[in-house]
Design a protein around this motif. Structure first.
Motif, PDB file in Angstrom:
ATOM      1  N   GLN A   1       4.784 -85.779 -39.441  1.00 17.80           N
ATOM      2  CA  GLN A   1       6.145 -85.286 -39.653  1.00 17.80           C
ATOM      3  C   GLN A   1       6.498 -85.162 -41.133  1.00 17.80           C
ATOM      4  O   GLN A   1       7.043 -84.144 -41.553  1.00 17.80           O
ATOM      5  N   LEU A   2       6.146 -86.186 -41.911  1.00 18.55           N
ATOM      6  CA  LEU A   2       6.433 -86.088 -43.342  1.00 18.55           C
ATOM      7  C   LEU A   2       5.512 -85.075 -44.031  1.00 18.55           C
ATOM      8  O   LEU A   2       5.970 -84.219 -44.791  1.00 18.55           O
ATOM      9  N   ALA A   3       4.216 -85.187 -43.784  1.00 18.45           N
ATOM     10  CA  ALA A   3       3.254 -84.344 -44.489  1.00 18.45           C
ATOM     11  C   ALA A   3       3.143 -82.943 -43.903  1.00 18.45           C
ATOM     12  O   ALA A   3       2.959 -81.979 -44.641  1.00 18.45           O
ATOM     13  N   GLU A   4       3.264 -82.812 -42.579  1.00 15.19           N
ATOM     14  CA  GLU A   4       3.028 -81.516 -41.934  1.00 15.19           C
ATOM     15  C   GLU A   4       4.250 -80.970 -41.208  1.00 15.19           C
ATOM     16  O   GLU A   4       4.183 -79.867 -40.657  1.00 15.19           O
ATOM     17  N   GLY A   5       5.343 -81.703 -41.178  1.00 12.70           N
ATOM     18  CA  GLY A   5       6.517 -81.265 -40.427  1.00 12.70           C
ATOM     19  C   GLY A   5       7.391 -80.293 -41.200  1.00 12.70           C
ATOM     20  O   GLY A   5       7.160 -79.980 -42.373  1.00 12.70           O
ATOM     21  N   SER A   6       8.415 -79.837 -40.536  1.00 11.42           N
ATOM     22  CA  SER A   6       9.374 -78.921 -41.155  1.00 11.42           C
ATOM     23  C   SER A   6      10.342 -79.685 -42.053  1.00 11.42           C
ATOM     24  O   SER A   6      10.338 -80.927 -42.105  1.00 11.42           O
ATOM     25  N   THR A   7      11.182 -78.946 -42.746  1.00 12.18           N
ATOM     26  CA  THR A   7      12.174 -79.578 -43.622  1.00 12.18           C
ATOM     27  C   THR A   7      13.135 -80.460 -42.827  1.00 12.18           C
ATOM     28  O   THR A   7      13.512 -81.551 -43.273  1.00 12.18           O
ATOM     29  N   LYS A   8      13.490 -80.021 -41.639  1.00 11.86           N
ATOM     30  CA  LYS A   8      14.390 -80.804 -40.793  1.00 11.86           C
ATOM     31  C   LYS A   8      13.731 -82.108 -40.366  1.00 11.86           C
ATOM     32  O   LYS A   8      14.374 -83.166 -40.338  1.00 11.86           O
ATOM     33  N   GLU A   9      12.455 -82.028 -40.009  1.00  8.77           N
ATOM     34  CA  GLU A   9      11.743 -83.242 -39.603  1.00  8.77           C
ATOM     35  C   GLU A   9      11.603 -84.214 -40.770  1.00  8.77           C
ATOM     36  O   GLU A   9      11.767 -85.431 -40.597  1.00  8.77           O
ATOM     37  N   ARG A  10      11.295 -83.713 -41.944  1.00 13.01           N
ATOM     38  CA  ARG A  10      11.161 -84.597 -43.102  1.00 13.01           C
ATOM     39  C   ARG A  10      12.487 -85.291 -43.430  1.00 13.01           C
ATOM     40  O   ARG A  10      12.512 -86.478 -43.775  1.00 13.01           O
ATOM     41  N   SER A  11      13.591 -84.559 -43.315  1.00 14.29           N
ATOM     42  CA  SER A  11      14.900 -85.174 -43.565  1.00 14.29           C
ATOM     43  C   SER A  11      15.197 -86.278 -42.568  1.00 14.29           C
ATOM     44  O   SER A  11      15.738 -87.341 -42.920  1.00 14.29           O
ATOM     45  N   ALA A  12      14.820 -86.053 -41.309  1.00 16.37           N
ATOM     46  CA  ALA A  12      15.040 -87.077 -40.283  1.00 16.37           C
ATOM     47  C   ALA A  12      14.199 -88.317 -40.547  1.00 16.37           C
ATOM     48  O   ALA A  12      14.669 -89.460 -40.360  1.00 16.37           O
ATOM     49  N   VAL A  13      12.970 -88.118 -41.004  1.00 21.65           N
ATOM     50  CA  VAL A  13      12.101 -89.263 -41.290  1.00 21.65           C
ATOM     51  C   VAL A  13      12.634 -90.050 -42.481  1.00 21.65           C
ATOM     52  O   VAL A  13      12.620 -91.288 -42.487  1.00 21.65           O
ATOM     53  N   LEU A  14      13.114 -89.367 -43.501  1.00 24.66           N
ATOM     54  CA  LEU A  14      13.678 -90.065 -44.660  1.00 24.66           C
ATOM     55  C   LEU A  14      14.898 -90.896 -44.275  1.00 24.66           C
ATOM     56  O   LEU A  14      15.090 -92.020 -44.786  1.00 24.66           O
ATOM     57  N   ARG A  15      15.714 -90.384 -43.365  1.00 22.83           N
ATOM     58  CA  ARG A  15      16.864 -91.171 -42.900  1.00 22.83           C
ATOM     59  C   ARG A  15      16.400 -92.394 -42.122  1.00 22.83           C
ATOM     60  O   ARG A  15      16.973 -93.489 -42.255  1.00 22.83           O
ATOM     61  N   ALA A  16      15.354 -92.213 -41.310  1.00 21.04           N
ATOM     62  CA  ALA A  16      14.831 -93.359 -40.562  1.00 21.04           C
ATOM     63  C   ALA A  16      14.224 -94.396 -41.505  1.00 21.04           C
ATOM     64  O   ALA A  16      14.385 -95.610 -41.309  1.00 21.04           O
ATOM     65  N   LEU A  17      13.526 -93.938 -42.537  1.00 23.98           N
ATOM     66  CA  LEU A  17      12.982 -94.860 -43.521  1.00 23.98           C
ATOM     67  C   LEU A  17      14.092 -95.620 -44.244  1.00 23.98           C
ATOM     68  O   LEU A  17      13.988 -96.840 -44.448  1.00 23.98           O
ATOM     69  N   ASN A  18      15.142 -94.915 -44.602  1.00 21.81           N
ATOM     70  CA  ASN A  18      16.245 -95.550 -45.308  1.00 21.81           C
ATOM     71  C   ASN A  18      16.906 -96.631 -44.454  1.00 21.81           C
ATOM     72  O   ASN A  18      17.256 -97.709 -44.948  1.00 21.81           O
ATOM     73  N   GLY A  19      17.051 -96.357 -43.160  1.00 24.70           N
ATOM     74  CA  GLY A  19      17.637 -97.356 -42.270  1.00 24.70           C
ATOM     75  C   GLY A  19      16.746 -98.559 -42.077  1.00 24.70           C
ATOM     76  O   GLY A  19      17.210 -99.711 -42.103  1.00 24.70           O
ATOM     77  N   ALA A  20      15.407 -98.330 -41.899  1.00 26.34           N
ATOM     78  CA  ALA A  20      14.484 -99.451 -41.701  1.00 26.34           C
ATOM     79  C   ALA A  20      14.370-100.301 -42.955  1.00 26.34           C
ATOM     80  O   ALA A  20      14.302-101.546 -42.874  1.00 26.34           O
ATOM     81  N   LEU A  21      14.345 -99.664 -44.132  1.00 23.12           N
ATOM     82  CA  LEU A  21      14.210-100.413 -45.377  1.00 23.12           C
ATOM     83  C   LEU A  21      15.509-101.081 -45.790  1.00 23.12           C
ATOM     84  O   LEU A  21      15.506-101.933 -46.686  1.00 23.12           O
TER      85      LEU A  21
END
Length: 323
Positions: free
Chosen positions: A247-267
């Motif tokens: 998702q981060l490396a091969e996903g779309s811009t929308k997917e990358r934004s969602a992963v960054l939000r999930a990372l921010n919440g977990a961290l």
């Protein structure tokens, strides 16, 4: 019933002139002494053995043991000499071993993880496309060098041309003693090649190639530190690794934004993504986050986590390839 008798054709007093140009051997049929019979019996089932036979057996055992060691050494070289990957144009070899203490607890046992070496260097051969440098593997290579004596080498396959200088030196400078393979515990061979997926070969006799950067990263990380014994925690690590690569490396811009939000919440809840220590999840997500864009555009918790990763010192080899 009585049989008729036949007179002997030759008498007992016949003398035969033997040649004198050859050496003489004793007549084995005439040796009927008790000592000769006893020696023959002992050699064929007795408790004593002729010392000459004993020395011959010891010598044969040494020769067979040496042949077995040579066979193991040749098998270790087969991955880079007798495979199609041997068509190499450029080579850079280095010894990588850092005195820096590792951040992981315990020491992995190569014999239990990879099997007995039998005198041959355990050589990990990786085919990677220079258009997509595997940053995760460079970080794991740095961690392996802090734990083992690693003989590192970079090759360029004939299927690619114009490889940048930073890719040729990504595993460190050439070492003067690189030809003495017996001094190292582990071999790490990186081949820049035109491949659609990253491939790793370790034992061409006992295992098939491993494809995909995520799968190779899982293999290498187990040489550095054990996977979590808790099934839930191990599943969490695998989930973050797959999310990073797919998702981060091969996903779309929308997917990358969602992963960054999930990372921010977990961290925001924990300093690391899975457990109290750095894990493969942090390594994979760190490399994929930096590959997708500048760190300054990431959320606050992600930026703090990126700086914490960089402070460990394992991620230094990945930085030159991001420029």
């Amino acid at each position: 019933m009585a049989m008729y008798q036949v007179k002997p054709v030759f008498g007992d007093d016949i003398k035969i002139d033997l040649p004198t140009c050859m050496y003489k051997l004793p007549n084995i049929h005439a040796q009927r002494s008790a000592s000769g019979c006893s020696e023959h019996a002992l050699q064929n089932g007795g408790t004593e053995v002729d010392p000459a036979f004993r020395d011959l057996e010891v010598r044969q055992d040494k020769i067979m043991r040496r042949l077995y060691e040579l066979k193991a050494a040749v098998d270790g070289l087969a991955k880079t000499v007798t495979t199609p990957d041997a068509d190499l144009d450029q080579t850079v070899t280095s010894l990588s071993q850092s005195p820096t203490a590792t951040a992981f607890r315990g020491t992995a046992d190569l014999d239990s993880l990879l099997g007995k070496d039998l005198g041959a260097l355990r050589d990990i051969v990786i085919n990677a496309n220079p258009a997509r440098p595997p940053l995760t593997l460079l970080v794991l290579h740095e961690m392996l060098c802090q734990r083992y004596r690693v003989l590192s080498s970079v090759h360029v396959h004939s299927s690619v041309s114009g490889v940048p200088a930073q890719l040729l030196s990504c595993l460190g400078p050439r070492h003067a003693d690189s030809y003495v393979r017996q001094r190292f515990q582990l071999g790490f061979t990186l081949i820049w090649k035109d491949v659609s997926k990253l491939q790793m070969k370790f034992s061409i006799q006992n295992m098939c190639p491993i494809e995909g950067e995520a799968n190779v990263a899982r293999f290498l990380f187990r040489l550095v530190a054990p996977y979590p014994s808790d099934p839930a925690l191990a599943t969490l690590v695998d989930s973050w690794v797959d999310t990073a690569f797919f998702q981060l490396a091969e996903g779309s811009t929308k997917e990358r934004s969602a992963v960054l939000r999930a990372l921010n919440g977990a961290l925001g809840r924990d300093p690391w993504l899975a457990g109290p220590e750095l894990s493969l999840a942090d390594i994979a997500c760190y490399c994929c986050v930096l590959q997708t864009g500048p760190a300054a555009s990431s959320p606050a918790n992600v930026q703090r986590w990126l700086k914490a990763c960089e402070n460990l010192g394992h991620f230094g080899p990945a930085h030159p390839l991001l420029q």
